[in-house]
Design a protein around this motif. Structure first.
Motif, PDB file in Angstrom:
ATOM      1  N   LEU A   1       0.809  -1.208   0.000  1.00  0.00           N
ATOM      2  CA  LEU A   1       0.000   0.000   0.000  1.00  0.00           C
ATOM      3  C   LEU A   1       0.847   1.266   0.000  1.00  0.00           C
ATOM      4  CD1 LEU A   1      -2.767  -1.052   2.560  1.00  0.00           C
ATOM      5  CD2 LEU A   1      -2.887  -1.079   0.065  1.00  0.00           C
ATOM      6  N   HIS A   2       2.176   1.120   0.169  1.00  0.00           N
ATOM      7  CA  HIS A   2       3.035   2.299   0.198  1.00  0.00           C
ATOM      8  C   HIS A   2       3.372   2.816  -1.206  1.00  0.00           C
ATOM      9  CE1 HIS A   2       3.559   1.015   4.368  1.00  0.00           C
ATOM     10  NE2 HIS A   2       3.993   2.248   4.607  1.00  0.00           N
ATOM     11  N   SER A   3       3.089   2.035  -2.229  1.00  0.00           N
ATOM     12  CA  SER A   3       3.437   2.461  -3.583  1.00  0.00           C
ATOM     13  C   SER A   3       2.205   2.484  -4.484  1.00  0.00           C
ATOM     14  CB  SER A   3       4.501   1.532  -4.175  1.00  0.00           C
ATOM     15  OG  SER A   3       4.063   0.186  -4.183  1.00  0.00           O
ATOM     16  N   LEU A   4       1.066   2.816  -3.903  1.00  0.00           N
ATOM     17  CA  LEU A   4      -0.169   2.877  -4.678  1.00  0.00           C
ATOM     18  C   LEU A   4      -0.092   3.977  -5.731  1.00  0.00           C
ATOM     19  CD1 LEU A   4      -3.080   2.599  -2.084  1.00  0.00           C
ATOM     20  CD2 LEU A   4      -2.571   1.007  -3.920  1.00  0.00           C
ATOM     21  N   PRO A   5      -0.509   3.692  -6.958  1.00  0.00           N
ATOM     22  CA  PRO A   5      -0.665   4.774  -7.932  1.00  0.00           C
ATOM     23  C   PRO A   5      -1.761   5.728  -7.458  1.00  0.00           C
ATOM     24  CG  PRO A   5      -0.703   2.622  -9.000  1.00  0.00           C
ATOM     25  CD  PRO A   5      -0.808   2.376  -7.531  1.00  0.00           C
ATOM     26  N   ARG A   6      -1.691   6.956  -7.923  1.00  0.00           N
ATOM     27  CA  ARG A   6      -2.663   7.958  -7.513  1.00  0.00           C
ATOM     28  C   ARG A   6      -4.088   7.562  -7.902  1.00  0.00           C
ATOM     29  NH1 ARG A   6      -0.435  12.147  -9.865  1.00  0.00           N
ATOM     30  NH2 ARG A   6       0.639  12.904  -8.005  1.00  0.00           N
ATOM     31  N   ALA A   7      -4.232   6.843  -8.990  1.00  0.00           N
ATOM     32  CA  ALA A   7      -5.556   6.522  -9.527  1.00  0.00           C
ATOM     33  C   ALA A   7      -6.033   5.135  -9.127  1.00  0.00           C
ATOM     34  CB  ALA A   7      -5.548   6.661 -11.044  1.00  0.00           C
ATOM     35  N   LYS A   8      -5.494   4.583  -8.044  1.00  0.00           N
ATOM     36  CA  LYS A   8      -5.930   3.269  -7.582  1.00  0.00           C
ATOM     37  C   LYS A   8      -6.220   3.329  -6.086  1.00  0.00           C
ATOM     38  CE  LYS A   8      -4.124  -0.490  -9.268  1.00  0.00           C
ATOM     39  NZ  LYS A   8      -3.203  -1.620  -9.598  1.00  0.00           N
ATOM     40  N   ALA A   9      -7.249   2.623  -5.666  1.00  0.00           N
ATOM     41  CA  ALA A   9      -7.593   2.548  -4.246  1.00  0.00           C
ATOM     42  C   ALA A   9      -7.973   1.114  -3.908  1.00  0.00           C
ATOM     43  CB  ALA A   9      -8.747   3.488  -3.918  1.00  0.00           C
ATOM     44  N   TYR A  10      -7.721   0.735  -2.666  1.00  0.00           N
ATOM     45  CA  TYR A  10      -8.063  -0.607  -2.198  1.00  0.00           C
ATOM     46  C   TYR A  10      -9.083  -0.518  -1.073  1.00  0.00           C
ATOM     47  CZ  TYR A  10      -4.441  -3.043  -4.838  1.00  0.00           C
ATOM     48  OH  TYR A  10      -3.694  -3.581  -5.841  1.00  0.00           O
ATOM     49  N   ARG A  11     -10.075  -1.377  -1.151  1.00  0.00           N
ATOM     50  CA  ARG A  11     -11.058  -1.520  -0.081  1.00  0.00           C
ATOM     51  C   ARG A  11     -10.512  -2.555   0.897  1.00  0.00           C
ATOM     52  NH1 ARG A  11     -14.840  -2.653  -3.175  1.00  0.00           N
ATOM     53  NH2 ARG A  11     -15.896  -0.671  -3.516  1.00  0.00           N
ATOM     54  N   VAL A  12     -10.212  -2.094   2.132  1.00  0.00           N
ATOM     55  CA  VAL A  12      -9.512  -2.933   3.105  1.00  0.00           C
ATOM     56  C   VAL A  12     -10.416  -3.205   4.302  1.00  0.00           C
ATOM     57  CG1 VAL A  12      -7.472  -3.165   4.580  1.00  0.00           C
ATOM     58  CG2 VAL A  12      -7.314  -1.917   2.407  1.00  0.00           C
ATOM     59  N   ASP A  13     -10.589  -4.470   4.617  1.00  0.00           N
ATOM     60  CA  ASP A  13     -11.313  -4.870   5.826  1.00  0.00           C
ATOM     61  C   ASP A  13     -10.260  -5.127   6.893  1.00  0.00           C
ATOM     62  OD1 ASP A  13     -13.258  -5.561   7.574  1.00  0.00           O
ATOM     63  OD2 ASP A  13     -13.966  -7.327   6.494  1.00  0.00           O
ATOM     64  N   GLY A  14     -10.170  -4.234   7.872  1.00  0.00           N
ATOM     65  CA  GLY A  14      -9.099  -4.366   8.856  1.00  0.00           C
ATOM     66  C   GLY A  14      -9.456  -3.717  10.176  1.00  0.00           C
ATOM     67  N   VAL A  15      -8.533  -3.803  11.113  1.00  0.00           N
ATOM     68  CA  VAL A  15      -8.690  -3.200  12.434  1.00  0.00           C
ATOM     69  C   VAL A  15      -7.755  -1.998  12.518  1.00  0.00           C
ATOM     70  CG1 VAL A  15      -8.426  -3.529  14.915  1.00  0.00           C
ATOM     71  CG2 VAL A  15      -9.382  -5.359  13.503  1.00  0.00           C
ATOM     72  N   HIS A  16      -8.306  -0.870  12.948  1.00  0.00           N
ATOM     73  CA  HIS A  16      -7.550   0.379  13.024  1.00  0.00           C
ATOM     74  C   HIS A  16      -7.172   0.663  14.475  1.00  0.00           C
ATOM     75  CE1 HIS A  16      -8.277   1.837   8.826  1.00  0.00           C
ATOM     76  NE2 HIS A  16      -9.101   0.799   8.916  1.00  0.00           N
ATOM     77  N   LEU A  17      -5.920   1.001  14.658  1.00  0.00           N
ATOM     78  CA  LEU A  17      -5.374   1.256  15.984  1.00  0.00           C
ATOM     79  C   LEU A  17      -4.777   2.654  16.001  1.00  0.00           C
ATOM     80  CD1 LEU A  17      -3.253  -1.130  18.139  1.00  0.00           C
ATOM     81  CD2 LEU A  17      -2.305   1.084  17.555  1.00  0.00           C
ATOM     82  N   TYR A  18      -5.270   3.487  16.914  1.00  0.00           N
ATOM     83  CA  TYR A  18      -4.727   4.828  17.109  1.00  0.00           C
ATOM     84  C   TYR A  18      -4.066   4.903  18.482  1.00  0.00           C
ATOM     85  CZ  TYR A  18      -6.012   7.860  13.213  1.00  0.00           C
ATOM     86  OH  TYR A  18      -6.074   8.476  11.993  1.00  0.00           O
ATOM     87  N   VAL A  19      -2.867   5.450  18.505  1.00  0.00           N
ATOM     88  CA  VAL A  19      -2.119   5.635  19.749  1.00  0.00           C
ATOM     89  C   VAL A  19      -1.935   7.123  19.984  1.00  0.00           C
ATOM     90  CG1 VAL A  19       0.038   5.182  20.966  1.00  0.00           C
ATOM     91  CG2 VAL A  19      -0.885   3.468  19.389  1.00  0.00           C
ATOM     92  N   ASP A  20      -2.333   7.599  21.148  1.00  0.00           N
ATOM     93  CA  ASP A  20      -2.166   9.013  21.491  1.00  0.00           C
ATOM     94  C   ASP A  20      -1.247   9.121  22.707  1.00  0.00           C
ATOM     95  OD1 ASP A  20      -2.435  11.731  21.547  1.00  0.00           O
ATOM     96  OD2 ASP A  20      -4.621  11.740  21.639  1.00  0.00           O
ATOM     97  N   ILE A  21      -0.162   9.901  22.555  1.00  0.00           N
ATOM     98  CA  ILE A  21       0.747  10.155  23.679  1.00  0.00           C
ATOM     99  C   ILE A  21       0.190  11.356  24.437  1.00  0.00           C
ATOM    100  CG2 ILE A  21       3.095  10.747  24.353  1.00  0.00           C
ATOM    101  CD1 ILE A  21       4.093   9.406  21.818  1.00  0.00           C
ATOM    102  N   LEU A  22      -0.341  11.103  25.613  1.00  0.00           N
ATOM    103  CA  LEU A  22      -1.105  12.119  26.327  1.00  0.00           C
ATOM    104  C   LEU A  22      -0.252  13.215  26.942  1.00  0.00           C
ATOM    105  CD1 LEU A  22      -3.666   9.798  28.175  1.00  0.00           C
ATOM    106  CD2 LEU A  22      -3.999  11.051  26.043  1.00  0.00           C
ATOM    107  N   ASN A  23       1.014  12.924  27.230  1.00  0.00           N
ATOM    108  CA  ASN A  23       1.820  13.913  27.952  1.00  0.00           C
ATOM    109  C   ASN A  23       2.732  14.737  27.053  1.00  0.00           C
ATOM    110  OD1 ASN A  23       3.099  11.380  27.681  1.00  0.00           O
ATOM    111  ND2 ASN A  23       4.481  11.733  29.420  1.00  0.00           N
ATOM    112  N   LEU A  24       2.404  14.831  25.749  1.00  0.00           N
ATOM    113  CA  LEU A  24       3.182  15.721  24.887  1.00  0.00           C
ATOM    114  C   LEU A  24       3.026  17.174  25.326  1.00  0.00           C
ATOM    115  CD1 LEU A  24       4.928  16.003  22.274  1.00  0.00           C
ATOM    116  CD2 LEU A  24       2.790  16.547  21.107  1.00  0.00           C
TER     117      LEU A  24
END
Length: 522
Positions: free
Chosen positions: A36-59
């Motif tokens: 997915l790091h070298s996707l052409p501009r005119a192509k997209a992928y439909r991905v079924d996945g789990v999304h993980l967000y990490v927030d550093i609270l003490n910045l």
């Protein structure tokens, strides 16, 4: 480039070019080990996945570690981020997760494996999240410049998202559009308590009970342990920390060294920056977020034809926001963060910032962003592309701004940090899709004309470029008056440009035109 001047005709030409770049779009379903790091501009992928967000609270605490926001607290903050980013980079590589973005204190990653097993992916995401918590609890530093461990809050959601290429000109990463990315981010940013917070959708995938308050209900220790046992990750916190310390010994983080950048920021080559070659100016930080985009993606993602329009809309809107910031107002895009652009701008010299001019330029830039956004929506609608429900929320604030690149050699990430960066994001978040807000420091930088535009609420609806230009210039703002003159000059020049040559007058062909007799006639 006419600095601080926005023209509709120029915007329309840029938008037409961007639309042409995505006239043909291909939507595909994600398959095993697609890069997915070298996707052409005119192509997209439909991905079924789990999304993980990490927030550093003490910045924010790091940035407030000194009374005055001088170089000391910013050097500490950047080292704090660099240490933790290098550790997380190592974790994600070891567990085969997709690193989407690491924007200052916030990480976004996607877990696409095991394929066809949502329950397994959620357990794996929880185990990865706990591994990050355990590792970053040990990646602080003692010594003269004390760097604390990171306080971590994690959000997780599961579902379909659209993966496209994010960014241009050598700064591209995969970008995931859709509800699971947005909802995971909201859980990570939903409070000040540490821990792992799941949406009810992700909880249901691993047979946990639904909760009334997703942001207030962290996983219990035994629930985390269950997920760790089921995921059986191939690496431990002890191993990550051992390798991280070896890497720091072999490749120590350079001491942070700052120099001022001579405005405009548009000519700053971010790819040349490093800890030892960082920039620092009193400057404006701007966040512009496409309001309503998550719901827009959710409405269009399942059908291939409408999903193609999502890609077109995003490409046009982000590209035009980048162009307005850089080409029209001499600013610099730092990163795209999902459907939001983060940029910086400054007026003055490398040593001395012209605070009033910087604030006025930021007001005009915000107006230009909104005018270009409206123009882009009109152009998209003219192509029969649905853009209903989309708006633009803009926030900015001012202060000392450190700009550099952090992370592992060969995979360094652009970073702009400062109290104003956090404040500008906060200002953007208090706006709806028709509003612009500025922070208290930027308000103090404004001329009387600039302060009159926003009033005591420091927020204004419907502030497009012409409105901002007229209201500032009519009240004597020097930056706006100069921009008005520059704009008038550009219009005059365009009117004086030679017209297209008229078609040549009718002429007889250069040959004998006397009457002739058809062959065979006397």
């Amino acid at each position: 480039m006419a600095k601080n001047v926005w023209k509709k005709e120029t915007a329309e030409k840029r938008i037409a070019t961007r639309l042409n770049e995505v006239s043909t779009i291909e939507i595909k379903d994600y398959v095993r080990d697609t890069d997915l790091h070298s996707l052409p501009r005119a192509k997209a992928y439909r991905v079924d996945g789990v999304h993980l967000y990490v927030d550093i609270l003490n910045l924010g605490t790091m940035l407030q570690s000194t009374d005055v926001e001088g170089v000391t607290c910013q050097k500490r903050t950047l080292r704090f981020l660099n240490l933790h980013q290098r550790a997380v980079h190592r974790i994600l590589g070891a567990v085969d997760a997709i690193k989407v973005d690491f924007h200052n204190q916030r990480l976004h990653a996607v877990i696409a494996k095991p394929y066809g097993d949502e329950e397994g992916r959620v357990h794996r995401a929880i185990a990865i999240g706990q591994l990050i918590i355990d590792v970053l609890a040990e990646t602080g530093e003692d010594g003269d410049e004390y760097i604390p461990a990171a306080d971590i809050r994690i959000g997780i959601d599961s579902g379909k998202a659209l993966a496209v290429r994010n960014g241009r000109r050598g700064s591209t990463e995969p970008l995931f559009l859709g509800e699971p990315a947005n909802h995971a981010a909201k859980r990570a940013g939903g409070g000040t308590a540490t821990g792992i917070f799941l949406t009810n959708k992700a909880r249901a995938a691993i047979a946990l009970d639904e909760v009334n308050d997703e942001d207030g209900t962290a996983l219990e220790p035994d629930e985390v342990t269950t997920s760790q046992d089921k995921a059986d990750l191939p690496i431990t916190a002890t191993a990550v920390l051992r390798d991280w310390r070896k890497d720091l010994e072999a490749n120590p983080i350079s001491a942070f060294a700052f120099s001022g950048h001579t405005p405009p920021y548009a000519n700053m080559d971010l790819e040349l920056l490093s800890p030892g070659n960082s920039r620092r100016n009193d400057a404006i930080s701007i966040y512009a977020d496409i309001d309503g985009f998550t719901a827009y993606v959710a409405q269009h993602i399942d059908d291939d034809d409408t999903a193609k329009d999502v890609v077109r809309v995003l490409h046009v809107l982000r590209s035009e926001m980048d162009a307005v910031l850089t080409e029209d107002f001499g600013g610099r895009k730092i990163r795209f963060v999902g459907d939001c652009v983060h940029g910086v701008l400054v007026e003055g010299t490398a040593q001395t910032t012209d605070m009033e001019a910087s604030a006025s330029a930021a007001i005009l830039c915000a107006g230009g962003l909104r005018s270009s956004f409206s123009t882009a929506l009109d152009c998209l609608e003219a192509e029969d592309i649905d853009v209903a429900g989309l708006g633009l929320a803009i926030g900015f604030d001012a202060g000392p701004t450190a700009i550099t690149r952090l992370g592992m050699k060969g995979a360094m990430i652009r970073c702009a940090t400062g109290r104003n960066v956090l404040a500008s994001e906060h200002e953007q978040k208090r706006c709806d899709g028709d509003e612009t807000a500025l922070g208290s420091v930027a308000y103090g930088w404004c001329t009387a004309a600039g302060q009159a535009i926003f009033g005591s609420s420091r927020k204004r609806s419907g502030l497009d470029y012409q409105t901002a230009l007229d209201e500032l210039a009519d009240k004597g703002d020097p930056t706006a008056k100069a921009a008005r003159v520059a704009k008038a000059s550009l219009i005059s020049i365009s009117l004086l440009e030679p017209a297209t040559a008229a078609p040549s007058a009718f002429r007889f062909p250069p040959r004998d035109a006397t009457p002739t007799k058809p062959a065979g006639f006397a």
